[in-house]
Design an enzyme around this catalytic site. Structure first.
Site, PDB file in Angstrom:
ATOM      1  N   LYS A 178      -9.610  -0.412  12.272  1.00 56.51           N
ATOM      2  CA  LYS A 178     -10.422   1.156  12.264  1.00 56.51           C
ATOM      3  C   LYS A 178     -11.769   0.603  12.787  1.00 56.51           C
ATOM      4  O   LYS A 178     -12.542  -0.264  12.597  1.00 56.51           O
ATOM      5  CB  LYS A 178     -10.339   1.436  10.843  1.00 56.51           C
ATOM      6  CG  LYS A 178      -9.101   1.741  10.201  1.00 56.51           C
ATOM      7  CD  LYS A 178      -9.225   2.144   8.670  1.00 56.51           C
ATOM      8  CE  LYS A 178      -9.409   0.724   7.589  1.00 56.51           C
ATOM      9  NZ  LYS A 178      -9.398   1.339   6.476  1.00 56.51           N
TER      10      LYS A 178
ATOM     11  N   LYS B 131      -8.565   8.585  14.538  1.00 56.32           N
ATOM     12  CA  LYS B 131      -8.501   8.532  13.246  1.00 56.32           C
ATOM     13  C   LYS B 131      -8.541   9.509  12.574  1.00 56.32           C
ATOM     14  O   LYS B 131      -9.941   9.926  12.552  1.00 56.32           O
ATOM     15  CB  LYS B 131      -9.309   7.251  12.569  1.00 56.32           C
ATOM     16  CG  LYS B 131      -9.550   7.050  11.364  1.00 56.32           C
ATOM     17  CD  LYS B 131      -8.388   6.188  10.777  1.00 56.32           C
ATOM     18  CE  LYS B 131      -8.614   5.565   9.260  1.00 56.32           C
ATOM     19  NZ  LYS B 131      -8.474   6.820   8.387  1.00 56.32           N
TER      20      LYS B 131
ATOM     21  N   LYS C   1      -1.760  -2.680   5.284  1.00 53.31           N
ATOM     22  CA  LYS C   1      -3.052  -2.762   5.151  1.00 53.31           C
ATOM     23  C   LYS C   1      -3.854  -3.249   6.230  1.00 53.31           C
ATOM     24  O   LYS C   1      -3.404  -4.329   6.918  1.00 53.31           O
ATOM     25  CB  LYS C   1      -3.531  -3.510   3.868  1.00 53.31           C
ATOM     26  CG  LYS C   1      -5.135  -3.778   3.669  1.00 53.31           C
ATOM     27  CD  LYS C   1      -5.613  -2.410   3.274  1.00 53.31           C
ATOM     28  CE  LYS C   1      -7.267  -2.437   3.089  1.00 53.31           C
ATOM     29  NZ  LYS C   1      -7.859  -1.160   2.688  1.00 53.31           N
TER      30      LYS C   1
ATOM     31  N   ARG D  36       0.807  -1.154  -0.006  1.00 50.17           N
ATOM     32  CA  ARG D  36       0.161  -0.095   0.064  1.00 50.17           C
ATOM     33  C   ARG D  36       0.943   1.308   0.195  1.00 50.17           C
ATOM     34  O   ARG D  36       0.863   2.159   0.908  1.00 50.17           O
ATOM     35  CB  ARG D  36      -0.981   0.000   1.216  1.00 50.17           C
ATOM     36  CG  ARG D  36      -0.528  -0.083   2.654  1.00 50.17           C
ATOM     37  CD  ARG D  36      -1.288  -0.226   3.610  1.00 50.17           C
ATOM     38  NE  ARG D  36      -2.369   0.824   3.511  1.00 50.17           N
ATOM     39  CZ  ARG D  36      -2.663   2.009   4.404  1.00 50.17           C
ATOM     40  NH1 ARG D  36      -1.711   1.939   5.480  1.00 50.17           N
ATOM     41  NH2 ARG D  36      -3.310   2.569   4.204  1.00 50.17           N
TER      42      ARG D  36
END
Length: 250
Positions: A238, A98, A74, A52
């Protein structure tokens, strides 16, 4: 990291979900690996999670010379796929904000100058905004250059009113997400930084909150994207607010 390089080359040859691009700067060739649309099964392949924006210095024939930029691996949303379906929230050891911006990573160069990249570009609008920010923060820039020259990648989130995704930001900032050692992939903790005072001052905020309360915050909080949590086995996950997910769909 030469094995990772070979794994990524093979991955791009055998799977259309992954690709690389060669970028030449001052006669130096940088090979940047990334993914397009890849499924859960695709990410089970060797090296796939480290595809990534990972960047290598190669010769004119594409042979490995060095690794020069190592973004985070990732990682996925909570309950998005089997990687995060069975996460035990009681194993969470760290909760970080975040931010809703763009990833900017440092790149090691032969001339020991600081080079920045976004996911697969060295001259994107996001990189230009980041370079302009560092022009007015020279001490921070010097620290980034020093860490990059010593084989560390500093990964940052660019937030700016000129780079809005969903959440509006009033000023441009580069917030440090993490620091990785290029040759092992090890993450360097904030308290282990040596001479990284500017980097430390810009480190993303940590929260002291129970996993149960965090899940309630996910349902009720607005105006933010969410959080990244780290479990005791080093996995990153996340957790995005319902508010953000609904707006992002729109």
């Amino acid at each position: 990291m030469e094995k990772l390089y070979k794994d990524l080359c093979y991955l791009c040859e055998t799977n259309d979900g992954f690709y690389f691009k060669d970028i030449t700067i001052d006669e130096n060739v940088y090979r940047v690996f990334s993914y397009r649309i890849a499924s859960y099964n695709d990410f089970l392949n060797p090296g796939a999670l480290e595809c990534r924006g990972h960047t290598f210095f190669v010769d004119e024939k594409g042979n490995y010379i060095d690794i020069v930029s190592l973004p985070m691996q990732k990682f996925f949303n909570l309950y998005e796929n089997p990687f995060t379906m069975d996460i035990n929230m009681s194993s969470v050891v760290k909760v970080m904000d975040k931010l809703d911006g763009s990833l900017i990573s440092t790149v090691k160069t032969n001339d020991r100058n600081l080079l920045l990249k976004s996911k697969t570009s060295f001259n994107s609008e996001q990189v230009k905004i980041a370079n302009e920010y560092l022009h007015y923060n020279p001490s921070f820039r010097d620290e980034l250059k020093n860490y990059s020259n010593n084989n560390f990648t500093v990964n940052m989130e660019l937030v700016s009113p000129n780079n809005r995704i969903v959440v509006p930001y009033e000023k441009t900032e580069l917030k440090v997400l993490n620091v990785r050692y290029n040759y092992t992939g090890e993450y360097i903790e904030k308290h282990d930084l040596i001479g990284g005072y500017e980097i430390s001052d810009r480190w993303v905020e940590y929260l002291s909150v129970s996993p149960e309360h965090l899940l309630r915050m996910q349902e009720t909080y607005s105006g933010i994207e969410g959080w990244v949590v780290e479990t005791d086995d080093g996995n990153l996950v996340k957790i995005k607010t319902d508010w953000y997910k609904n707006l992002h769909k729109i």
